[in-house]
Design a protein around this motif. Structure first.
Motif, short mmCIF file in Angstrom:
data_model
loop_
_atom_site.label_atom_id
_atom_site.label_comp_id
_atom_site.label_asym_id
_atom_site.label_seq_id
_atom_site.Cartn_x
_atom_site.Cartn_y
_atom_site.Cartn_z
N SER A 40 0.78 -1.29 -0.02
CA SER A 40 -0.03 -0.13 0.09
C SER A 40 0.85 1.24 0.18
O SER A 40 2.03 0.91 -0.05
N ASN A 41 0.26 2.50 -0.26
CA ASN A 41 1.01 3.69 -0.07
C ASN A 41 1.79 3.78 1.15
O ASN A 41 1.29 3.75 2.34
N ALA A 42 3.09 4.54 0.88
CA ALA A 42 3.77 4.83 1.93
C ALA A 42 4.31 3.60 2.98
O ALA A 42 4.81 3.80 4.12
N SER A 43 4.16 2.39 2.46
CA SER A 43 4.46 1.23 3.16
C SER A 43 6.03 0.88 3.35
O SER A 43 6.41 0.07 3.94
N GLY A 44 6.64 1.55 2.10
CA GLY A 44 8.10 1.27 2.17
C GLY A 44 8.72 0.78 0.85
O GLY A 44 9.91 0.44 0.62
N LYS A 45 7.89 0.64 -0.07
CA LYS A 45 8.49 0.19 -1.51
C LYS A 45 9.50 0.54 -2.13
O LYS A 45 10.37 0.30 -2.54
N SER A 46 9.17 2.28 -2.11
CA SER A 46 10.35 2.93 -2.93
C SER A 46 11.35 2.78 -2.33
O SER A 46 12.48 2.93 -2.87
N THR A 47 11.34 3.16 -0.85
CA THR A 47 12.59 3.27 -0.10
C THR A 47 13.59 2.36 -0.21
O THR A 47 14.69 1.96 -0.12
N PHE A 48 12.82 0.97 -0.26
CA PHE A 48 13.50 -0.38 -0.28
C PHE A 48 14.24 -0.34 -1.50
O PHE A 48 15.48 -0.86 -1.43
N ILE A 49 13.51 -0.27 -2.50
CA ILE A 49 14.37 -0.66 -3.99
C ILE A 49 15.49 0.52 -4.11
O ILE A 49 16.53 0.45 -4.74
N LYS A 50 15.23 1.83 -3.41
CA LYS A 50 16.35 2.81 -3.52
C LYS A 50 17.64 2.10 -2.65
O LYS A 50 18.84 2.57 -3.17
N SER A 51 17.19 1.77 -1.39
CA SER A 51 18.28 1.23 -0.74
C SER A 51 19.20 -0.03 -1.38
O SER A 51 20.22 0.36 -1.29
N VAL A 52 18.42 -0.64 -2.17
CA VAL A 52 19.11 -1.83 -2.70
C VAL A 52 20.09 -1.07 -3.92
O VAL A 52 21.34 -1.42 -3.96
N ALA A 53 19.49 -0.11 -4.74
CA ALA A 53 20.31 0.08 -5.85
C ALA A 53 21.46 1.18 -5.33
O ALA A 53 22.39 1.12 -5.89
N ILE A 54 21.10 1.97 -4.34
CA ILE A 54 22.45 2.89 -3.67
C ILE A 54 23.35 2.00 -3.22
O ILE A 54 24.70 2.19 -3.38
N ASN A 55 23.08 0.99 -2.53
CA ASN A 55 24.02 -0.09 -1.98
C ASN A 55 24.93 -0.73 -3.04
O ASN A 55 26.13 -0.92 -2.81
N ALA A 56 24.23 -1.05 -4.18
CA ALA A 56 24.80 -1.78 -4.99
C ALA A 56 25.71 -0.67 -5.71
O ALA A 56 26.84 -1.16 -6.52
N ILE A 57 25.44 0.52 -5.85
CA ILE A 57 26.42 1.52 -6.45
C ILE A 57 27.66 1.55 -5.64
O ILE A 57 28.67 1.68 -6.18
N PHE B 135 5.37 -5.16 1.18
CA PHE B 135 5.18 -4.60 2.37
C PHE B 135 3.75 -4.27 2.66
O PHE B 135 2.74 -4.30 2.07
N GLU B 136 3.63 -4.33 4.34
CA GLU B 136 2.23 -4.19 4.72
C GLU B 136 2.28 -3.29 5.78
O GLU B 136 3.31 -2.75 6.26
N GLU B 137 0.89 -2.98 6.38
CA GLU B 137 0.65 -2.25 7.55
C GLU B 137 -0.43 -2.73 8.52
O GLU B 137 -1.23 -3.61 8.15
N ASN B 138 -0.61 -2.11 9.58
CA ASN B 138 -1.43 -2.44 10.45
C ASN B 138 -2.57 -1.22 10.74
O ASN B 138 -2.10 -0.07 11.01
N ILE B 139 -3.86 -1.29 10.31
CA ILE B 139 -4.70 -0.33 10.32
C ILE B 139 -5.74 -0.65 11.34
O ILE B 139 -6.18 -1.51 11.60
N THR B 140 -5.83 0.43 12.09
CA THR B 140 -7.06 0.65 13.31
C THR B 140 -7.95 1.66 12.73
O THR B 140 -7.72 2.36 11.71
N ASP B 141 -9.10 1.82 13.66
CA ASP B 141 -10.16 2.65 13.08
C ASP B 141 -9.57 4.24 13.27
O ASP B 141 -9.86 5.21 12.46
N ASN B 142 -8.41 4.30 13.89
CA ASN B 142 -7.87 5.79 14.00
C ASN B 142 -6.65 6.08 13.48
O ASN B 142 -6.17 7.12 13.69
N ASP B 143 -5.89 4.98 13.16
CA ASP B 143 -4.45 4.96 12.70
C ASP B 143 -3.94 4.08 11.78
O ASP B 143 -4.61 3.18 11.63
N ILE B 144 -2.91 4.29 11.08
CA ILE B 144 -2.19 3.18 10.33
C ILE B 144 -0.82 3.35 10.60
O ILE B 144 -0.07 4.57 10.73
N LYS B 145 -0.39 2.01 10.82
CA LYS B 145 1.25 1.90 11.04
C LYS B 145 1.91 0.74 10.07
O LYS B 145 1.40 0.23 9.73
N PHE B 146 3.08 1.31 9.78
CA PHE B 146 4.06 0.54 8.83
C PHE B 146 5.29 0.02 9.65
O PHE B 146 5.62 0.84 10.48
#
Length: 559
Positions: A374-391, A504-515
């Protein structure tokens, strides 16, 4: 006569007082430099406090690429990949250098993807030496601090520019430079010639300032000669590991001996060389800087290749000390284990070097990976981490991880693209061109590692999924490992025989969303876009109607 003597005494006193002030300032400045070197080494760099002109910092790399444009052996991180990964900020994080040469060579090192074990091993020997031998490292850093930063924005252009002006003003400058001395002799004949001396001094200062502005490369040439003299001072430190693991520049230094000597009016170790203010006025008085420029200008072209080698020698030492400092600033890192094995990458507890308190991830990949979530779960940050470290692995022999094993890769991304307003190209056109360059780069000698974020987002759903599946399938079938982040769950089914699924996944409650920002096997099972509308303050009517529409489409396949 008495008045003339008093004037001479007065001028002598002024120069003597200026000398003492310069001496005091010089001693104080050197103490500050030494303190700064000690305090900054191994310290985390706050990139928000770093202000660099990257057009200048990148000039050596760009010139070098143009020089090697037809060489198949020269591999570089292209502009799209560099910008997608915010590598300018990564550069800032590493850049604890003392000179323009160090800055520019460090930038070139980071942008040059090495597929040669011997080169990386030699870099590793030097980096480790600098880490483990603080006295030698400090002596080199202090020597490099005397080189410092050039006022000329594009210093390294002087190493590659073929179009120097052939007009030679050397004789005129030499004559004018001698006139203050000559007029002093005339004072013996008539004391009033002192005014002629003052006139010549004023004239030479004016010429020095005025002509210095016109001569674009004056500072650049002077700086390159300073680089050569710093190279000699470093070699005089007799550090075996430096001499054994960098190209031997002894012959290069011999070839530019005449240029170097012409540039030096005094011993670089002498007191006068340390007195910057006094030295600058002396240069203006006798036009020594302009004379140097004219002497060096023609010889620079003849000796350009020698000067390139010397520039890279000094810059590499400075750059690798910066890398050593970067390592010391990290909570942990690893030396990568790179292999000729095709399409293989694994790592343990890898993190993004620009994120404070980062969440780490581990993984082992022998085929391409499709990453959902889902949105803001960490997908983009993860693939950037792999790419940067490969460089980083293939440039400065380091990874922000506890373990890293992988192939030597050609590395490409297609992520943070934008519409090209100037060429009137839509986002979709820009994106398909970006993907095409990756497909065109693939060969069967060196595997490609590519990273794609939200592929073909610039078009409608049906054509996006159809086209995306074929592009990604083509990437996976060739000598390429692809990490692709997407919201399109359909792709996880269409490509499940060619891509491994992660999410990547998240924990959704009625009032909040946590990753938790952790990578899991399998495709994503949840969505959060509509929930986020509610959390961001959208009305309940909008949120509930959106939810009803989504549920209806899932049940019927019709909007």
């Amino acid at each position: 006569m008495k008045e003339i003597i008093e004037v001479l005494i007065g001028l002598t006193c002024v120069f003597f007082i200026g000398f003492l002030i310069s001496l005091y300032n010089s001693v104080r400045k050197n103490k500050k430099i030494k303190k700064k070197i000690i305090e900054n080494y191994g310290k985390k760099i706050d990139i928000d406090e770093v202000d660099l002109k990257f057009e200048s910092v990148s000039s050596y790399h760009k010139n070098k690429v143009n020089d090697n444009i037809e060489s198949k052996d020269y591999n570089t991180i292209d502009d799209i990949t560099w910008n997608d990964l915010n590598m300018n900020d990564v550069f800032k994080k590493i850049n604890n250098t003392q000179s323009t040469a160090g800055e520019e060579v460090l930038y070139d090192i980071l942008r040059s993807s090495i597929h040669n074990e011997e080169i990386l091993n030699k870099r590793e020997i030097l980096i480790s030496y600098f880490v483990n031998n603080p006295d030698d490292r400090f002596n080199i850093q202090y020597t490099l601090s005397k080189l410092g930063y050039s006022k000329e924005l594009y210093t390294s252009n002087c190493l590659f520019n073929n179009g120097y002006d052939n007009k030679n003003k050397l004789l005129r400058y030499q004559l004018l430079g001698k006139l203050p001395f000559a007029s002093l002799i005339l004072i013996i004949i008539n004391p009033y010639f002192i005014f002629l001396t003052i006139g010549f001094i004023c004239l030479n200062i004016y010429i020095s300032i005025n002509e210095g502005r016109k001569n674009y490369n004056t500072e650049g040439f002077t700086y390159l000669i300073k680089v050569s003299n710093i190279a000699i001072k470093i070699k005089n430190l007799n550090i075996k590991f430096v001499d054994e693991n960098l190209n031997n520049i002894n012959e290069d230094l011999k070839k530019i001996k005449r240029i170097r000597r012409k540039n030096i009016g005094t011993d670089p170790n002498s007191l006068v060389s340390e007195l910057n203010v006094f030295s600058e006025y002396t240069k203006m008085l006798f036009l020594s800087e302009l004379i140097t420029y004219e002497k060096v200008k023609k010889n620079i072209g003849k000796n350009r290749e020698y000067l390139k080698n010397i520039f890279e020698y000094v810059g590499t030492i400075d750059a690798l000390i910066g890398v050593a400092s970067f390592r010391e600033s990290l909570d942990y890192f690893t030396i990568p284990n790179l292999t000729k094995r095709k399409n293989y990458i694994e790592f343990e507890e890898m993190y993004h070097p620009l994120i404070q308190n980062p969440v780490t991830n581990s993984g082992s990949f022998e085929k391409s990976a499709l990453i959902t979530g889902s949105n803001a779960s960490g997908k983009s940050t993860f693939i950037k981490s792999v790419a940067i470290n490969a460089i980083l692995a293939q440039s400065i022999n380091i990874c922000c991880a506890k373990e890293y094993n992988g192939s030597y890769f050609k590395i490409y991304t297609s992520m943070a693209l934008k519409d090209d307003v100037l060429s009137k190209e839509s986002y979709y056109i820009v994106e398909i061109k970006s993907l095409k360059r990756i497909l065109d780069s693939i060969d069967y000698n060196i595997p490609t590692l590519c990273f794609v974020d939200e592929i073909l987002r610039g078009t409608n759903t049906i054509e996006r999924i159809a086209s995306s599946s074929e592009v990604l399938s083509s990437l996976s079938e060739n000598n390429c490992t692809c990490f692709a982040a997407t919201h399109d769950i359909e792709l996880t089914y269409l490509l499940e025989d060619k891509f491994d699924n992660y999410h990547f996944e998240e924990n959704i409650t009625d009032n909040d969303i946590k990753f938790d920002y952790k990578l899991y096997s399998g495709r994503a099972q949840s969505r959060n876009a509509i929930k986020l509308l509610g959390f961001m303050g959208y009305s309940e009517d909008i949120v509930s109607r959106a939810k009803e529409r989504a549920e209806m489409f899932v049940a019927t396949g019709i909007w």
